[in-house]
Design a protein around this motif. Structure first.
Motif, PDB file in Angstrom:
ATOM      1  N   GLY A   1       7.861  33.798 -64.883  1.00  0.00           N
ATOM      2  CA  GLY A   1       6.933  32.880 -64.212  1.00  0.00           C
ATOM      3  C   GLY A   1       6.487  33.442 -62.871  1.00  0.00           C
ATOM      4  O   GLY A   1       5.297  33.405 -62.528  1.00  0.00           O
TER       5      GLY A   1
ATOM      6  N   ALA B   1       2.720  34.734 -61.706  1.00  0.00           N
ATOM      7  CA  ALA B   1       2.021  34.366 -60.463  1.00  0.00           C
ATOM      8  C   ALA B   1       1.535  35.635 -59.756  1.00  0.00           C
ATOM      9  O   ALA B   1       0.428  35.662 -59.205  1.00  0.00           O
ATOM     10  CB  ALA B   1       2.955  33.573 -59.548  1.00  0.00           C
TER      11      ALA B   1
ATOM     12  N   SER C   1       2.414  32.504 -67.702  1.00  0.00           N
ATOM     13  CA  SER C   1       2.754  31.268 -66.981  1.00  0.00           C
ATOM     14  C   SER C   1       3.075  30.160 -67.979  1.00  0.00           C
ATOM     15  O   SER C   1       4.110  29.484 -67.863  1.00  0.00           O
ATOM     16  CB  SER C   1       1.572  30.798 -66.114  1.00  0.00           C
ATOM     17  OG  SER C   1       1.267  31.747 -65.152  1.00  0.00           O
TER      18      SER C   1
ATOM     19  N   ILE D   1       3.961  28.522 -59.405  1.00  0.00           N
ATOM     20  CA  ILE D   1       2.884  29.415 -59.859  1.00  0.00           C
ATOM     21  C   ILE D   1       1.541  28.938 -59.308  1.00  0.00           C
ATOM     22  O   ILE D   1       0.763  29.716 -58.752  1.00  0.00           O
ATOM     23  CB  ILE D   1       2.851  29.493 -61.405  1.00  0.00           C
ATOM     24  CG1 ILE D   1       4.141  30.128 -61.927  1.00  0.00           C
ATOM     25  CG2 ILE D   1       1.635  30.297 -61.875  1.00  0.00           C
ATOM     26  CD1 ILE D   1       4.341  30.001 -63.433  1.00  0.00           C
TER      27      ILE D   1
END
Lengths: 56, 325
Positions: B64, B68, B109, B132
């Motif tokens: 995750g 980002a 994500s 994120i």
């Protein structure tokens, strides 16, 4: 459309890694499912035992 | 002589991006810090956790965070290309197309948040999704170019992983988890501004109002000193409130004194005062290759990383060995 050898090589390498990532994702989802089933079964057993007063 | 057929001219250029480029999009160095801090939060949380569930949770948090980073690089490709520190990144260097990086970031994500939710709980997954969006949307798109306080507010994104780790283990985020958050949150400004002091020329060129660009080096050095005092207080706090044991107390106090000493030395120095002339003298400056004058800034930057790692290592060791207070 004809791809250059460099484009072909790059595409092949990317495809191999995409395949590996997909397999890893499937394994992770399967593992997660099994682990969650185990956890839920254990929780259910504990609840049943509590409700019936049976020894653990 | 090369014969170019009309078909060759008409066809869209196909990507020659390698898997390594996509790995670089995840910002692996940042990801390794995320793994470390998230694991610390997860291990410190009360109760036991299946090791496999814990490992998958940390993997999800890492991916995750990497997603980002990929979204950040996709959105910042043109800016990154203007700065020495970032111009080798896959999108900035043109090895990966912006849309490909964007799609990659979005897919990772979604998958990481979904898998974390399925694997642990949806509170932790929600925190990961928030991190994120906060980093890629709020920080990259809104804050970064608008205020010199960009990394102060944006630093929250980097501070979330231990809270997510804790939430993954317990399903909630008590004050102890937020104290871990606070340590990283207050660590970010002196750490980032120390780097910015000797990269100010780059930031100015890219139009990013980092503190040394917007307020000057002298003001930045003072703010680094003030933030260092507040950060060190937060770093020592766990030892005072019973979250850290003897090892943590020794590490936080000794490291805190070292941090303060370096921040004071930086405050008294002229680091960042000179304009960055690396480009004008026509040489390719190496990353973090700074003039002797900026050495105090470089030293604080390096020590800040060491100190943060030492603090979380102490937490981790005490939690694993059951030595916490």
């Amino acid at each position: 459309m004809r791809l250059s050898p460099e484009e072909l090589r790059a595409r092949k390498r990317r495809n191999v890694w995409i395949a590996a990532a997909l397999v890893a994702f499937i394994v992770l989802v399967f593992t997660t499912t099994v682990l969650r089933l185990q956890q839920n079964q254990a929780a259910e057993r504990a609840l049943l035992q509590e409700a019936t007063g049976a020894p653990r | 002589m090369t014969i170019v057929t009309p078909t060759d001219l008409d066809r869209p250029a196909l990507s020659t991006a390698q898997p390594e480029d996509f790995f670089q999009l995840l910002k692996p160095r940042v990801m390794s810090v995320v793994v470390f801090t998230a694991a610390t939060g997860l291990v410190m949380a009360p109760g036991s956790m299946n090791p496999l569930v814990a490992a998958i949770a940390i993997l999800c948090i890492a991916v995750g965070a990497g997603a980002a980073g990929a979204l950040n690089m996709a959105l910042e490709g043109e800016t990154d290309a203007l700065m020495r520190r970032t111009r080798g990144r896959p999108v900035a260097a043109g090895r990966v197309r912006k849309n490909d990086a964007m799609a990659y970031g979005v897919i990772l994500s979604l998958f990481s948040v979904m898998l974390l939710g399925m694997n642990t709980n949806w509170f932790a997954a929600g925190l990961l999704a928030l991190t994120i969006v906060y980093y890629a949307g709020f920080y990259t798109l809104l804050l970064k170019r608008r205020t010199p306080q960009n990394i102060v507010i944006g630093g929250a994104a980097g501070a979330f992983p231990p809270v997510i780790g804790w939430a993954a283990a317990t399903g909630d985020a008590p004050w102890q988890a937020w104290l871990l958050f606070l340590i990283i949150f207050l660590w970010t400004p002196p750490h980032s501004w120390a780097l910015a002091l000797y990269s100010a020329g780059d930031y100015a060129k890219a139009g990013i109002p980092m503190m040394p660009v917007a307020r000057g080096a002298k003001s930045t050095r003072l703010q680094i000193l003030i933030y260092s005092l507040v950060f060190i207080a937060s770093a020592v706090a766990p030892a005072l409130v019973g979250m850290g044991g003897l090892i943590y107390a020794v590490v936080s106090v000794a490291g805190g004194l070292g941090f303060l000493g370096l921040a004071w030395r930086l405050y008294r120095s002229r680091a960042g005062d000179e304009p960055d002339k690396a480009d004008t003298v026509g040489r390719e400056a190496a990353l973090y290759d700074v003039k002797a004058q900026a050495k105090p800034a470089r030293d604080l930057f390096a020590f800040s990383i060491l100190y943060l790692v030492a603090l979380f290592s102490a937490f981790l060791v005490e939690a694993v060995a059951g030595l916490g207070a």
